[in-house]
Design an enzyme around this catalytic site. Structure first.
Site, PDB file in Angstrom:
ATOM      1  N   ARG A 102       1.010  -1.284   0.036  1.00 51.52           N
ATOM      2  CA  ARG A 102       0.438  -0.015  -0.269  1.00 51.52           C
ATOM      3  C   ARG A 102       1.139   1.682  -0.103  1.00 51.52           C
ATOM      4  O   ARG A 102       1.597   1.256   0.630  1.00 51.52           O
ATOM      5  CB  ARG A 102      -0.903  -0.175   1.363  1.00 51.52           C
ATOM      6  CG  ARG A 102      -1.382   1.353   1.641  1.00 51.52           C
ATOM      7  CD  ARG A 102      -2.287   1.288   2.371  1.00 51.52           C
ATOM      8  NE  ARG A 102      -3.424   1.292   2.212  1.00 51.52           N
ATOM      9  CZ  ARG A 102      -4.945   0.970   3.017  1.00 51.52           C
ATOM     10  NH1 ARG A 102      -4.596   1.943   3.722  1.00 51.52           N
ATOM     11  NH2 ARG A 102      -6.217   0.169   1.883  1.00 51.52           N
ATOM     12  N   HIS A 129      -7.518   0.623  -6.002  1.00 49.70           N
ATOM     13  CA  HIS A 129      -7.216  -0.149  -4.813  1.00 49.70           C
ATOM     14  C   HIS A 129      -8.578  -1.342  -5.143  1.00 49.70           C
ATOM     15  O   HIS A 129      -9.230  -1.760  -5.291  1.00 49.70           O
ATOM     16  CB  HIS A 129      -8.722   0.774  -4.047  1.00 49.70           C
ATOM     17  CG  HIS A 129      -8.190   0.204  -2.811  1.00 49.70           C
ATOM     18  ND1 HIS A 129      -7.620  -1.054  -2.708  1.00 49.70           N
ATOM     19  CD2 HIS A 129      -8.662   0.732  -1.016  1.00 49.70           C
ATOM     20  CE1 HIS A 129      -7.958  -1.424  -0.873  1.00 49.70           C
ATOM     21  NE2 HIS A 129      -8.446  -0.246  -0.712  1.00 49.70           N
ATOM     22  N   GLN A 132     -10.422  -4.083  -3.005  1.00 51.34           N
ATOM     23  CA  GLN A 132     -11.557  -3.598  -2.872  1.00 51.34           C
ATOM     24  C   GLN A 132     -12.386  -3.587  -3.584  1.00 51.34           C
ATOM     25  O   GLN A 132     -13.470  -3.964  -3.229  1.00 51.34           O
ATOM     26  CB  GLN A 132     -11.296  -1.960  -2.256  1.00 51.34           C
ATOM     27  CG  GLN A 132     -12.416  -1.457  -1.905  1.00 51.34           C
ATOM     28  CD  GLN A 132     -12.772  -2.309  -0.145  1.00 51.34           C
ATOM     29  OE1 GLN A 132     -12.369  -1.533   0.422  1.00 51.34           O
ATOM     30  NE2 GLN A 132     -14.065  -1.784  -0.184  1.00 51.34           N
ATOM     31  N   ASP A 224     -16.968   7.520  -0.644  1.00 48.29           N
ATOM     32  CA  ASP A 224     -15.989   7.372  -0.194  1.00 48.29           C
ATOM     33  C   ASP A 224     -16.196   8.442   0.269  1.00 48.29           C
ATOM     34  O   ASP A 224     -16.515   9.430   0.342  1.00 48.29           O
ATOM     35  CB  ASP A 224     -15.353   6.879  -1.636  1.00 48.29           C
ATOM     36  CG  ASP A 224     -13.821   6.390  -0.541  1.00 48.29           C
ATOM     37  OD1 ASP A 224     -13.642   6.260   0.423  1.00 48.29           O
ATOM     38  OD2 ASP A 224     -12.259   6.427  -1.011  1.00 48.29           O
ATOM     39  N   CYS A 264     -15.725   1.760   0.968  1.00 49.88           N
ATOM     40  CA  CYS A 264     -14.655   0.957   0.957  1.00 49.88           C
ATOM     41  C   CYS A 264     -13.804   0.623   3.206  1.00 49.88           C
ATOM     42  O   CYS A 264     -13.490   0.025   3.455  1.00 49.88           O
ATOM     43  CB  CYS A 264     -13.983   1.392   0.246  1.00 49.88           C
ATOM     44  SG  CYS A 264     -13.159   3.105   0.744  1.00 49.88           S
ATOM     45  N   ARG A 292     -13.140  -8.340   2.810  1.00 49.58           N
ATOM     46  CA  ARG A 292     -11.915  -7.947   1.957  1.00 49.58           C
ATOM     47  C   ARG A 292     -10.786  -9.511   1.965  1.00 49.58           C
ATOM     48  O   ARG A 292     -10.463  -9.703   1.678  1.00 49.58           O
ATOM     49  CB  ARG A 292     -11.423  -6.639   2.355  1.00 49.58           C
ATOM     50  CG  ARG A 292     -11.828  -5.416   2.530  1.00 49.58           C
ATOM     51  CD  ARG A 292     -11.752  -5.072   1.130  1.00 49.58           C
ATOM     52  NE  ARG A 292      -9.914  -5.237   0.401  1.00 49.58           N
ATOM     53  CZ  ARG A 292      -9.407  -4.076   1.235  1.00 49.58           C
ATOM     54  NH1 ARG A 292     -10.127  -2.841   1.826  1.00 49.58           N
ATOM     55  NH2 ARG A 292      -8.344  -3.958   1.404  1.00 49.58           N
TER      56      ARG A 292
END
Ligand code: CP
Ligand code: NVA
Length: 305
Positions: A102, A129, A132, A224, A264, A292
């Protein structure tokens, strides 16, 4: 499939394989089955940004597959002091069986894959992402029984999460509509490529500044945070600009009556959505967070098994 750098790298068959394997692994885990798919394998997990879900779900996922997760904070490893991606990729490839990273720049993730000799998984960059989006589409599939032909409306910042969703919806034959303020919409190249892909799968991609247009008749509604990691200094301006894009009851009334709500997480109640939406009966955000774990186990088993 060698890496998971971004969703658009996947073929339709690879995407479908990941969805099917996610469902299988989730069912087996719930039934108490112990897996040894990654026995003796180690995943390095490099973080140069904060995380709750990504860190915990990858760490637990590796453990549930019989492997070992090694947390590598950039504050502790030499990468954070200027060691090159080239050297890091070469060295870590001698110890590890895979890396989840990340970080900020997508090019750093791509370079790890280019210079290293082990699978690289993107755990979020400024642009993408992918883990996700896999969990998100699996969650929609679980709640709706299908993906193809459904409409996903994304309201808010045209960010990393929006990009991966656009790419995933295009592969799945879904209709993706994004509403963002001027100057904050998705990357034009990503949208163009996703639109092209959607044409082949029977889906579509719509970009608008009008949240009502985007959310109309949606089967799933997504938002988000308005302030992603790295944008903290823009916070004050962003909160003002994005207020007309808040997902609240009045806006939600334009979606289908049974439209599920996704986010998310982390979420900021009173900003990108009101409390009654995220904590209401149509919200599936905690299923989404759980997924996830299952979706990433499918990725790990596929790349490292
Ligand atoms: N959704 C997500 O990636 O959460 P974290 O930042 O907590 O990992
Ligand atoms: N867009 C958000 C997602 C966090 C999981 C960010 O990049 O901070």
């Amino acid at each position: 499939m060698k890496h998971l750098l971004k969703i658009s790298d996947l073929t339709v068959a690879e995407f479908e394989h990941l969805m099917t394997l996610t469902e299988k692994l989730k069912g087996e885990t719930k039934a108490g089955k112990i897996h040894h798919l990654l026995s003796g394998k180690t995943l390095g997990m490099i973080f140069t940004k904060s995380s709750t879900r990504t860190r915990v779900s990858f760490e637990v996922g590796m453990q549930q597959l019989g492997g070992y997760p090694l947390f590598l904070s950039s504050a502790d490893i030499q990468l954070g002091r200027g060691e090159t991606i080239y050297d890091t990729a070469n060295v870590l490839s001698r110890y590890l069986d895979g890396i989840m990273i990340r970080t900020f720049k997508q090019s750093d993730v791509d370079d790890l894959a280019k210079y290293g000799s082990i699978p690289i998984i993107n755990g979020l960059t400024d642009d993408h992402h992918p883990c996700q989006a896999l969990a998100d589409l699996f969650t929609i599939y679980e709640h709706k029984g299908k993906l193809s032909g459904l409409k996903l409306a994304y309201i808010g910042d045209g960010n990393n999460v929006a990009h991966s969703l656009a790419e995933a919806c295009a592969i799945a034959g879904m209709h993706f509509a994004v509403a963002a303020p001027e100057g904050y919409t998705c990357d034009a190249q990503i949208i163009e490529a996703a639109s092209e892909r959607a044409r082949q799968t029977g889906g579509s991609v719509t970009v608008t500044h009008d949240p009502v247009e985007a959310i109309s008749d949606a089967d799933a509604v997504y938002t988000d945070t308005w302030v992603s990691m790295g944008q903290e200094q823009e916070k004050e301006a962003r909160l003002k600009i994005f207020m007309p894009y808040q997902v609240n009851k009045a806006l939600y009334a334009h979606a289908k009556p049974d439209a599920v709500f996704l986010h998310c997480l982390p979420a900021y109640r009173g900003f990108e959505m009101t409390e009654d939406i995220i904590d209401g009966p149509l919200s599936v955000v905690f299923d989404e967070a759980e997924n996830r774990l299952h979706a990433q186990k499918a990725v790990l088993a596929t790349l490292m098994g």
